[in-house]
Design an enzyme around this catalytic site. Sequence first.
Site, PDB file in Angstrom:
ATOM      1  N   LYS A 177      42.878  47.276  46.380  1.00  0.00           N
ATOM      2  CA  LYS A 177      43.358  47.895  45.134  1.00  0.00           C
ATOM      3  C   LYS A 177      44.011  49.248  45.432  1.00  0.00           C
ATOM      4  O   LYS A 177      45.084  49.565  44.916  1.00  0.00           O
ATOM      5  CB  LYS A 177      42.186  48.061  44.141  1.00  0.00           C
ATOM      6  CG  LYS A 177      41.734  46.729  43.536  1.00  0.00           C
ATOM      7  CD  LYS A 177      40.403  46.800  42.784  1.00  0.00           C
ATOM      8  CE  LYS A 177      39.986  45.386  42.370  1.00  0.00           C
ATOM      9  NZ  LYS A 177      38.691  45.300  41.686  1.00  0.00           N
TER      10      LYS A 177
ATOM     11  N   ASP B 254      40.004  47.192  33.350  1.00  0.00           N
ATOM     12  CA  ASP B 254      39.454  45.849  33.585  1.00  0.00           C
ATOM     13  C   ASP B 254      39.368  45.038  32.296  1.00  0.00           C
ATOM     14  O   ASP B 254      39.158  43.834  32.326  1.00  0.00           O
ATOM     15  CB  ASP B 254      38.038  45.967  34.177  1.00  0.00           C
ATOM     16  CG  ASP B 254      37.987  45.636  35.653  1.00  0.00           C
ATOM     17  OD1 ASP B 254      38.832  44.844  36.113  1.00  0.00           O
ATOM     18  OD2 ASP B 254      37.095  46.163  36.342  1.00  0.00           O
TER      19      ASP B 254
ATOM     20  N   GLN C 191      33.728  48.789  40.127  1.00  0.00           N
ATOM     21  CA  GLN C 191      33.691  47.524  40.860  1.00  0.00           C
ATOM     22  C   GLN C 191      32.331  46.847  40.660  1.00  0.00           C
ATOM     23  O   GLN C 191      31.281  47.478  40.802  1.00  0.00           O
ATOM     24  CB  GLN C 191      33.952  47.782  42.358  1.00  0.00           C
ATOM     25  CG  GLN C 191      34.065  46.521  43.191  1.00  0.00           C
ATOM     26  CD  GLN C 191      35.272  45.660  42.830  1.00  0.00           C
ATOM     27  OE1 GLN C 191      36.308  46.159  42.415  1.00  0.00           O
ATOM     28  NE2 GLN C 191      35.128  44.352  42.984  1.00  0.00           N
TER      29      GLN C 191
HETATM   30  N1  GUN Z   1      34.131  41.958  40.779  1.00  0.00           N
HETATM   31  C1  GUN Z   1      34.645  40.697  40.813  1.00  0.00           C
HETATM   32  N2  GUN Z   1      35.726  40.605  40.024  1.00  0.00           N
HETATM   33  C2  GUN Z   1      35.921  41.815  39.476  1.00  0.00           C
HETATM   34  C3  GUN Z   1      36.893  42.339  38.574  1.00  0.00           C
HETATM   35  O1  GUN Z   1      37.808  41.668  38.104  1.00  0.00           O
HETATM   36  N3  GUN Z   1      36.745  43.663  38.253  1.00  0.00           N
HETATM   37  C4  GUN Z   1      35.728  44.419  38.742  1.00  0.00           C
HETATM   38  N4  GUN Z   1      35.654  45.675  38.342  1.00  0.00           N
HETATM   39  N5  GUN Z   1      34.810  43.962  39.575  1.00  0.00           N
HETATM   40  C5  GUN Z   1      34.909  42.662  39.938  1.00  0.00           C
END
Ligand code: GUN
Length: 309
Positions: free
Chosen positions: A53, A120, A97
């Site tokens: 990211k 998100d 996350q």
């Molecule tokens: N962990 C697995 N998928 C995701 C996601 O789309 N966003 C976040 N923040 N954590 C994750």
Amino acid sequence: MSRILDGKWVRDEIQRECLPRVRKIVAQAGRAPRLAVILAGSDPGSEIYVRNKVKVCQELGIASEKLTPSESVTTAELLAAIEELNRREEVDGILVQLPLPKQAESRAVLAAIQPEKDVDGFHPVNVGHLVANRPGLRPCTPAGIMELLRRYEIPVAGRRAVVVGRSDIVGKPMALMLLHQHATVTICHSRTSNLAEECARADILVAAIGKPALVRREFIKPGATVIDVGMNRLTDGAQARSLLAGAPEKLALFEKNGSVLVGDVHPAEVALAAGAYTPVPGGVGLLTVAMLMVNTIAAAERRLGLCSA
Ligand code: GUN
């Protein structure tokens, strides 16, 4: 012949379209859009995702910062960190996350993010916007799948869509997005009886259950579009050899590397029935980060008053 839906192509298109939007924000606001990521603990999978990211942010000219509290972080400490990020004017997007360490209350933490910065799309306010089909930040993976369907001109309105999986992150928002595009939507899950039969009615089948190669040939209506959200790493030899008996290329990868990435859809059987499908890797997985960039830019535009949406 079935068509392979190329996640790389869709990702590259989405990211290319980000560049002029970032330039415009810089020109008009005098600063880049900014994403803050909280990575608590040291889950190896999460570390890889977050690194990626941050890397894509750099490529697109989006500023980013990473907070890395320890595995023992408390809910109160996470809430304090989010408060601070909410307050900072130059932070446009906040991403926590998942999964968080087990003592941290994910729901409380996610709900503390200012909805305008919730890139998100997991905050209850944004979930509400999605349910009501109002503008708002949308969860990245299902939003990426909608982009893929649109860019490949796969019609959705009036088609039968079956979503396998009911997670808050993928299954539920996916079903809502397909519904808003006028599909007739069925959600299946671990307690669904006759799963194969339900799936075989789908014109668009989305598999997001986290079970390697669960979707076999008989689950797929001939000519259907099959979207595979699964990312399962097989490390057990017996399991790999039994699941991948009909997929010699995947099996060869396993024998070479000692592990192999497999989706929720059987990698060889999908090509025998589907009209079009996303591969694993190289499909949906690439779109999540691209849509996170789109959400970060959209959050910045909205916060800076640079768009009407
Ligand atoms: N962990 C697995 N998928 C995701 C996601 O789309 N966003 C976040 N923040 N954590 C994750």
